[in-house]
Scaffold this motif. Structure first.
Motif, PDB file in Angstrom:
ATOM      1  N   PRO A   1      36.399  42.768  41.419  1.00 34.12           N
ATOM      2  CA  PRO A   1      35.076  42.941  42.029  1.00 34.12           C
ATOM      3  C   PRO A   1      34.429  41.611  42.418  1.00 34.12           C
ATOM      4  O   PRO A   1      33.736  41.524  43.437  1.00 34.12           O
ATOM      5  N   HIS A   2      34.653  40.557  41.609  1.00 32.76           N
ATOM      6  CA  HIS A   2      34.087  39.248  41.956  1.00 32.76           C
ATOM      7  C   HIS A   2      34.720  38.716  43.249  1.00 32.76           C
ATOM      8  O   HIS A   2      34.044  38.123  44.087  1.00 32.76           O
ATOM      9  N   ILE A   3      36.042  38.903  43.358  1.00 30.88           N
ATOM     10  CA  ILE A   3      36.750  38.418  44.551  1.00 30.88           C
ATOM     11  C   ILE A   3      36.286  39.211  45.779  1.00 30.88           C
ATOM     12  O   ILE A   3      36.024  38.636  46.845  1.00 30.88           O
ATOM     13  N   ALA A   4      36.141  40.530  45.595  1.00 25.18           N
ATOM     14  CA  ALA A   4      35.712  41.398  46.707  1.00 25.18           C
ATOM     15  C   ALA A   4      34.322  40.978  47.213  1.00 25.18           C
ATOM     16  O   ALA A   4      34.088  40.904  48.420  1.00 25.18           O
ATOM     17  N   LEU A   5      33.440  40.673  46.272  1.00 24.75           N
ATOM     18  CA  LEU A   5      32.073  40.267  46.647  1.00 24.75           C
ATOM     19  C   LEU A   5      32.106  38.947  47.424  1.00 24.75           C
ATOM     20  O   LEU A   5      31.418  38.783  48.447  1.00 24.75           O
ATOM     21  N   ALA A   6      32.930  38.012  46.954  1.00 27.12           N
ATOM     22  CA  ALA A   6      33.045  36.717  47.638  1.00 27.12           C
ATOM     23  C   ALA A   6      33.600  36.912  49.053  1.00 27.12           C
ATOM     24  O   ALA A   6      33.152  36.249  49.997  1.00 27.12           O
ATOM     25  N   MET A   7      34.570  37.827  49.203  1.00 25.40           N
ATOM     26  CA  MET A   7      35.150  38.086  50.533  1.00 25.40           C
ATOM     27  C   MET A   7      34.082  38.632  51.477  1.00 25.40           C
ATOM     28  O   MET A   7      34.047  38.304  52.666  1.00 25.40           O
TER      29      MET A   7
ATOM     30  N   VAL B   1      35.219  40.715  55.034  1.00 26.10           N
ATOM     31  CA  VAL B   1      35.140  42.185  55.030  1.00 26.10           C
ATOM     32  C   VAL B   1      33.650  42.547  55.115  1.00 26.10           C
ATOM     33  O   VAL B   1      32.785  41.726  54.829  1.00 26.10           O
ATOM     34  N   ASN B   2      33.413  43.813  55.489  1.00 27.72           N
ATOM     35  CA  ASN B   2      32.012  44.243  55.606  1.00 27.72           C
ATOM     36  C   ASN B   2      31.469  44.826  54.313  1.00 27.72           C
ATOM     37  O   ASN B   2      30.260  44.944  54.143  1.00 27.72           O
ATOM     38  N   SER B   3      32.365  45.231  53.404  1.00 33.10           N
ATOM     39  CA  SER B   3      31.899  45.831  52.155  1.00 33.10           C
ATOM     40  C   SER B   3      32.928  45.594  51.055  1.00 33.10           C
ATOM     41  O   SER B   3      34.092  45.284  51.332  1.00 33.10           O
TER      42      SER B   3
ATOM     43  N   PHE C   1      38.650  46.374  48.729  1.00 36.14           N
ATOM     44  CA  PHE C   1      39.591  47.101  47.873  1.00 36.14           C
ATOM     45  C   PHE C   1      40.569  47.930  48.708  1.00 36.14           C
ATOM     46  O   PHE C   1      41.761  47.945  48.434  1.00 36.14           O
ATOM     47  N   LYS C   2      40.006  48.600  49.728  1.00 35.71           N
ATOM     48  CA  LYS C   2      40.816  49.520  50.526  1.00 35.71           C
ATOM     49  C   LYS C   2      41.914  48.781  51.284  1.00 35.71           C
ATOM     50  O   LYS C   2      43.059  49.221  51.340  1.00 35.71           O
ATOM     51  N   LYS C   3      41.560  47.612  51.827  1.00 33.20           N
ATOM     52  CA  LYS C   3      42.537  46.911  52.673  1.00 33.20           C
ATOM     53  C   LYS C   3      43.404  45.937  51.888  1.00 33.20           C
ATOM     54  O   LYS C   3      44.572  45.732  52.204  1.00 33.20           O
ATOM     55  N   TYR C   4      42.801  45.275  50.875  1.00 30.30           N
ATOM     56  CA  TYR C   4      43.497  44.123  50.294  1.00 30.30           C
ATOM     57  C   TYR C   4      43.720  44.157  48.786  1.00 30.30           C
ATOM     58  O   TYR C   4      44.763  43.741  48.303  1.00 30.30           O
ATOM     59  N   LEU C   5      42.699  44.616  48.042  1.00 28.41           N
ATOM     60  CA  LEU C   5      42.729  44.353  46.590  1.00 28.41           C
ATOM     61  C   LEU C   5      43.002  45.574  45.720  1.00 28.41           C
ATOM     62  O   LEU C   5      43.275  45.441  44.522  1.00 28.41           O
ATOM     63  N   GLY C   6      42.905  46.762  46.299  1.00 28.06           N
ATOM     64  CA  GLY C   6      43.113  47.979  45.500  1.00 28.06           C
ATOM     65  C   GLY C   6      44.536  48.050  44.947  1.00 28.06           C
ATOM     66  O   GLY C   6      45.430  47.323  45.402  1.00 28.06           O
TER      67      GLY C   6
END
Ligand code: AMP
Ligand code: ZN
Ligand code: FE
Ligand code: FE
Length: 279
Positions: free
Chosen positions: A139-145, A151-153, A158-163
């Motif tokens: 979640p921290h990485i997703a927020l930074a992205m 990314v827009n959200s 998660f959907k494209k890269y981190l899930g």
């Protein structure tokens, strides 16, 4: 002793020691302001909320039980194991938490390398680490992205890269459910299957219950009634402990408010008595 009116205890929430937005003390204050009687802070793989949270809760008049949500694997499936009422200073559980910290460091480095190679570099400051005590997760990485505009959200990240199973997801070394349960029991704790509905596989949960779990999380966030009764029935049949909570993350996951799911005094006292017996 007469029962406390409307006793409610939320046994599943995350602080800023992992991927929640409130500090442990802020969580305790929020629990009190919402009229909760009991709480457990269950950070991902981290014990850093303790023992300060125990001391603060006692001073402020909130019943608290030590808790943690361990990441584990059963075969290839990721399983979250909630541990409660353990001795927070026990070396076995501290060692397991340290192993997770190391696993996460290696894993996160690898995710950041993959992002960099693909034109989405992030540096440590981007992760906005407020404290060295934090369990750093996806979640921290997703927020930074999102903040960088990659990314827009968070959902998109998660959907494209981190899930799970996505191209930049890095699992790191796997710690088994068996080993996790062994450590929890060594530290005199209780091991609970977290959010069993997320498996979407009742027989997988039955298989997990062949391992020495002590209970099932039967109340969770905005569970529909039918979902609760399914897990309550199973816990009663197998004579297992019943737990529950909101999985509150603060502003990092605003859809589930602290106290939106809870257990009553009877269920809470079973855990509290176990904890007090072993102190
Ligand atoms: P980690 O602990 O680093 O493996 O990250 C897992 C955490 O990421 C979970 O506990 C959730 O809080 C969060 N998470 C997992 N999947 C998603 C998703 N699709 N969207 C937003 N958050 C997610
Ligand atoms: Zn989380
Ligand atoms: Fe979880
Ligand atoms: Fe959780």
């Amino acid at each position: 002793m007469s029962p406390i009116p409307e006793f409610r205890a939320d046994l599943h929430c995350h602080s800023s020691c992992s991927d929640g937005s409130l500090t442990p003390i802020e969580l305790i204050d929020l629990a009190l302001s919402l009229g909760l009687s009991g709480l457990s802070i269950t950070d991902h793989d981290s014990l850093h909320a303790y023992p300060e949270a125990l001391i603060a809760a006692k001073e402020k008049g909130l019943l608290i039980i030590p808790g943690v949500e361990f990441s584990a694997f059963h075969g290839k499936k990721s399983v979250h194991v909630l541990a409660y009422a353990f001795e927070p200073g026990h070396s076995a559980i501290i060692n397991l938490s340290s192993r997770h910290e190391k696993r996460r460091q290696e894993r996160n480095e690898s995710i950041l390398n993959k992002l960099k190679k693909n034109g989405m570099p992030l540096v440590e400051e981007d992760l906005n680490l407020q404290t060295h005590l934090r369990t750093i997760g996806r979640p921290h990485i997703a927020l930074a992205m999102m903040k960088k505009g990659y990314v827009n959200s968070i959902q998109e990240a998660f959907k494209k890269y981190l899930g799970d199973g996505k191209p930049y997801f890095e699992e790191g070394c796997r710690i088994s459910v068996e080993e996790t349960l062994e450590v929890i029991h060594q530290a005199n704790g209780l091991a609970i299957i977290a959010h069993p509905h997320l498996f979407n596989d009742y027989s997988f949960v039955l298989g997990l219950l062949n391992l020495p779990f002590d209970g099932i999380e039967c109340y969770y966030a905005k569970f529909p009634h039918v979902e609760q009764s399914k897990w309550l029935k199973l816990a009663e049949k197998k004579e297992l402990l019943i737990t529950g909570g909101s999985d509150f993350h603060g502003k990092n996951k605003p859809e589930s408010m602290l106290g939106s799911s809870w257990i009553n005094e009877v269920h809470f006292m079973k855990l509290l008595n176990h904890y007090q017996k072993h102190q």
